[in-house]
Design a protein around this motif. Structure first.
Motif, short mmCIF file in Angstrom:
data_model
loop_
_atom_site.label_atom_id
_atom_site.label_comp_id
_atom_site.label_asym_id
_atom_site.label_seq_id
_atom_site.Cartn_x
_atom_site.Cartn_y
_atom_site.Cartn_z
N LEU A 27 0.79 -1.23 0.00
CA LEU A 27 0.00 0.00 0.00
C LEU A 27 0.82 1.28 0.00
O LEU A 27 0.29 2.35 -0.30
CB LEU A 27 -0.91 0.02 1.23
N TYR A 28 2.12 1.19 0.35
CA TYR A 28 2.90 2.40 0.53
C TYR A 28 4.06 2.49 -0.44
O TYR A 28 4.72 1.50 -0.74
CB TYR A 28 3.44 2.48 1.97
N ASP A 29 4.29 3.71 -0.92
CA ASP A 29 5.45 3.99 -1.75
C ASP A 29 6.67 4.25 -0.87
O ASP A 29 7.80 3.97 -1.25
CB ASP A 29 5.17 5.21 -2.63
N TRP A 30 6.41 4.80 0.34
CA TRP A 30 7.49 5.06 1.30
C TRP A 30 6.88 5.25 2.68
O TRP A 30 5.76 5.77 2.81
CB TRP A 30 8.28 6.30 0.91
N LEU A 31 7.61 4.80 3.70
CA LEU A 31 7.16 4.98 5.08
C LEU A 31 8.38 5.04 6.00
O LEU A 31 9.28 4.22 5.90
CB LEU A 31 6.22 3.86 5.51
N ALA A 32 8.39 6.05 6.89
CA ALA A 32 9.41 6.16 7.93
C ALA A 32 8.71 6.19 9.28
O ALA A 32 7.78 6.99 9.48
CB ALA A 32 10.25 7.42 7.73
N ASN A 33 9.12 5.32 10.18
CA ASN A 33 8.53 5.23 11.52
C ASN A 33 9.55 5.72 12.54
O ASN A 33 10.67 5.21 12.61
CB ASN A 33 8.13 3.79 11.82
N HIS A 34 9.16 6.72 13.35
CA HIS A 34 10.10 7.35 14.28
C HIS A 34 9.50 7.32 15.68
O HIS A 34 8.48 7.97 15.95
CB HIS A 34 10.34 8.80 13.83
N ASN A 35 10.12 6.54 16.56
CA ASN A 35 9.66 6.43 17.94
C ASN A 35 10.17 7.65 18.72
O ASN A 35 11.37 7.90 18.79
CB ASN A 35 10.18 5.13 18.55
N LEU A 36 9.25 8.41 19.32
CA LEU A 36 9.60 9.66 19.98
C LEU A 36 10.02 9.46 21.42
O LEU A 36 9.54 8.54 22.10
CB LEU A 36 8.41 10.63 19.93
N VAL A 37 10.89 10.34 21.91
CA VAL A 37 11.30 10.30 23.31
C VAL A 37 10.16 10.81 24.20
O VAL A 37 9.88 10.25 25.25
CB VAL A 37 12.56 11.17 23.52
N TRP A 38 9.48 11.90 23.73
CA TRP A 38 8.36 12.48 24.46
C TRP A 38 7.17 12.61 23.53
O TRP A 38 7.34 12.74 22.32
CB TRP A 38 8.73 13.88 24.99
N PRO A 39 5.95 12.61 24.08
CA PRO A 39 4.78 12.80 23.23
C PRO A 39 4.82 14.14 22.51
O PRO A 39 5.35 15.12 23.04
CB PRO A 39 3.60 12.74 24.23
N SER A 40 4.24 14.17 21.33
CA SER A 40 4.14 15.40 20.55
C SER A 40 2.67 15.65 20.22
O SER A 40 1.95 14.73 19.84
CB SER A 40 4.95 15.27 19.25
N LEU A 41 2.24 16.91 20.38
CA LEU A 41 0.86 17.26 20.09
C LEU A 41 0.70 17.92 18.72
O LEU A 41 -0.42 18.14 18.27
CB LEU A 41 0.31 18.20 21.17
N SER A 42 1.81 18.25 18.07
CA SER A 42 1.70 18.95 16.79
C SER A 42 2.90 18.62 15.91
O SER A 42 4.02 18.46 16.40
CB SER A 42 1.62 20.46 17.03
N CYS A 43 2.66 18.52 14.61
CA CYS A 43 3.72 18.28 13.63
C CYS A 43 3.41 19.09 12.38
O CYS A 43 2.27 19.10 11.91
CB CYS A 43 3.84 16.79 13.30
N ARG A 44 4.42 19.77 11.85
CA ARG A 44 4.22 20.60 10.65
C ARG A 44 5.47 20.54 9.78
O ARG A 44 6.60 20.49 10.27
CB ARG A 44 3.98 22.06 11.03
N TRP A 45 5.25 20.59 8.47
CA TRP A 45 6.35 20.69 7.54
C TRP A 45 6.86 22.12 7.48
O TRP A 45 6.08 23.07 7.49
CB TRP A 45 5.91 20.28 6.14
N GLY A 46 8.18 22.27 7.40
CA GLY A 46 8.81 23.55 7.15
C GLY A 46 9.28 23.63 5.71
O GLY A 46 8.83 22.86 4.84
N PRO A 47 10.21 24.53 5.42
CA PRO A 47 10.66 24.70 4.03
C PRO A 47 11.52 23.54 3.55
O PRO A 47 12.19 22.87 4.33
CB PRO A 47 11.49 25.99 4.10
N GLN A 48 11.48 23.32 2.23
CA GLN A 48 12.37 22.34 1.62
C GLN A 48 13.77 22.97 1.51
O GLN A 48 13.91 24.11 1.07
CB GLN A 48 11.86 21.93 0.25
N LEU A 49 14.78 22.23 1.94
CA LEU A 49 16.14 22.77 2.02
C LEU A 49 17.02 22.38 0.85
O LEU A 49 17.88 23.15 0.42
CB LEU A 49 16.80 22.30 3.32
#
Length: 460
Positions: A27-49
């Motif tokens: 089902l996926y073309d790509w997937l990255a799974n990242h286990n966090l140290v602390w919970p996160s309530l928000s995630c946003r994309w910034g600029p392409q570098l």
């Protein structure tokens, strides 16, 4: 196409996750799974570098909600986004739920005064972000000029570049940036919607630079005392809600028009040119509290709302009446718990996503609703109209997600599933295989082109 079709008995979280993981290579073309140290309530994309042959490097903004043993932080990460049709299927499926992805690397840490409940980037300059915390103020940060800090107990908070004042009670979640001008919109427990212009800071900043030769002292190394930064008051305060305002959104084509939703079950449209009272109010947009709203960037008549009643509603503002009535043109019923986040796809006008406390992130196409209803033949009883993809990689509530404007079918999503993962929650960056969302005739033509190869794979 969906991750799974429900049976008569709903699977357990572990069963659902195991089934989902077995289907990842398909089902996926790509997937990255990242286990966090602390919970996160928000995630946003910034600029392409940076763009490279096989992957692009891009900023990613995250929050860290700690237990008090170390400070809460705003995290700026660098993310390597693998380009479409590059990752091999066997590589996609080989990830460890308890590890951190090599594709996500922390770049900078800002010590935040209180937990970060929501992050929004300025469309005109995506290195400028606004954050909400458990206070009445909205904080503005230039993430490139802010010092990189080390989060240790007792360290002073970083100094915001600008503080927006005006709320009389905590403003925790409702936050938006205007697509056309550097305007900020917020809502809070004081039942108010408040509008600011970052331009209002320019005059005072120019005066400060002229008198001091530079901006006021920013927070630097750990242990350095911070000074109170500049602040501005609102352009307008808008009153019409009877309970907490949970989310706000600008009209994509107008700095004067915006909307808000709240715990009073109301959807309110505002026009700053008409004063501080509602331009239109849908009294009962849902049968429960409203948690989220998004205004279509492709057709300014369409607005999405998500609610504690487990549904997503799509409104057409052309069909609102003078008497205050506003019925949704579509109701999307594919979640088993409160909907926390909705967002239109930047690439295809009829597609949007919804994330909920059931741990599912659904992708919908409202243009398929009528087609599905009109189509001849059997219809699965638990197949919600318009639903064409179900991301079930999270094991508890999906608190936020964001489409990537630079790579439109790539999504970052974050969940509060500490109990299931043994960590601080899960961040996933994923892109469904393009055979799912491309036009049917294109897909059939491509499959036909490789028919002999496909048949050979089935008959080794």
């Amino acid at each position: 196409m969906k991750e799974s079709v429900k049976g008569s008995a709903p699977p357990s979280v572990d069963e659902r996750y195991t089934q989902w993981k077995s289907l990842v290579p398909v089902l996926y073309d790509w997937l990255a799974n990242h286990n966090l140290v602390w919970p996160s309530l928000s995630c946003r994309w910034g600029p392409q570098l940076e763009q490279a042959t096989y992957k692009n490097r891009q900023r990613l903004y995250l929050s860290e909600q700690t237990d008090g043993s170390v400070p809460n932080t705003l995290v700026i990460a660098n993310c390597e986004v693998v380009k479409p049709r590059v990752a091999a299927a066997e590589h996609i499926s080989e990830f460890n739920e308890e590890s951190r992805s090599p594709f996500v690397k922390k770049y900078k840490t800002i010590i935040h005064p209180g937990e970060v409940n929501r992050i929004r980037e300025l469309p005109q300059d995506s290195k400028i972000v606004a954050t909400h915390t458990d206070s009445p103020e909205v904080l503005i940060w230039n993430v490139e000029t802010q010092a990189n800090r080390h989060a240790v107990l007792g360290v002073a908070a970083s100094r915001p570049d600008l503080t927006l004042t005006g709320h009389k009670d905590d403003a925790e979640f409702a936050l938006a940036m205007c697509p056309t001008e550097p305007f900020v919109l917020s809502g809070g427990k004081d039942k108010c919607v408040i509008l600011w212009s970052i331009h209002d800071h320019v005059t005072s900043l120019a005066a400060e630079v002229a008198s001091n030769g530079k901006q006021g002292t920013k927070s630097g190394g750990n242990g350095e005392k911070t000074t109170k930064g500049p602040s501005i008051g609102p352009r307008g305060i808008y009153k019409g809600h009877k309970d907490t305002v949970e989310d706000v959104q600008f009209c994509p084509s107008s700095v004067n028009e915006f909307c808000s939703v709240g715990d009073d079950s109301c959807l309110i449209l505002w026009d700053a040119r008409l004063g501080s009272t509602p331009a239109f109010k849908v009294e009962k947009a849902h049968d429960g509290d409203l948690h989220c709203v998004d205004w279509s960037p492709h057709d300014i008549n369409f607005i999405l709302t998500g609610s504690a009643d487990n549904t997503v509603h799509m409104f057409d503002r052309r069909k609102f009446t003078n008497g205050g009535a506003g019925c949704p043109v579509y109701k999307f019923e594919g979640h088993d718990a409160a909907v926390l986040c909705v967002q239109w796809c930047p690439d295809k006008s009829s597609v949007f996503g919804s994330a909920a406390e059931d741990g599912i992130l659904n992708i919908w196409d409202h243009e398929q609703v009528g087609k599905k209803l009109d189509a001849a033949g059997p219809k699965l009883p638990n197949d919600p109209p318009g639903l064409f993809f179900r991301h079930a990689g999270h094991r508890d509530k999906v608190v936020d997600f964001n489409w990537n404007a630079s790579d439109p079918w790539t999504i970052v999503s974050v969940s509060d599933d500490c109990g299931s993962t043994g960590g601080g929650g899960t961040l996933q960056i994923w892109r469904m295989i393009d055979l799912i969302y491309r036009p049917e005739e294109e897909v059939l033509a491509e499959l036909d082109k490789y028919r002999s190869h496909i048949m050979g794979c089935n008959n080794p």
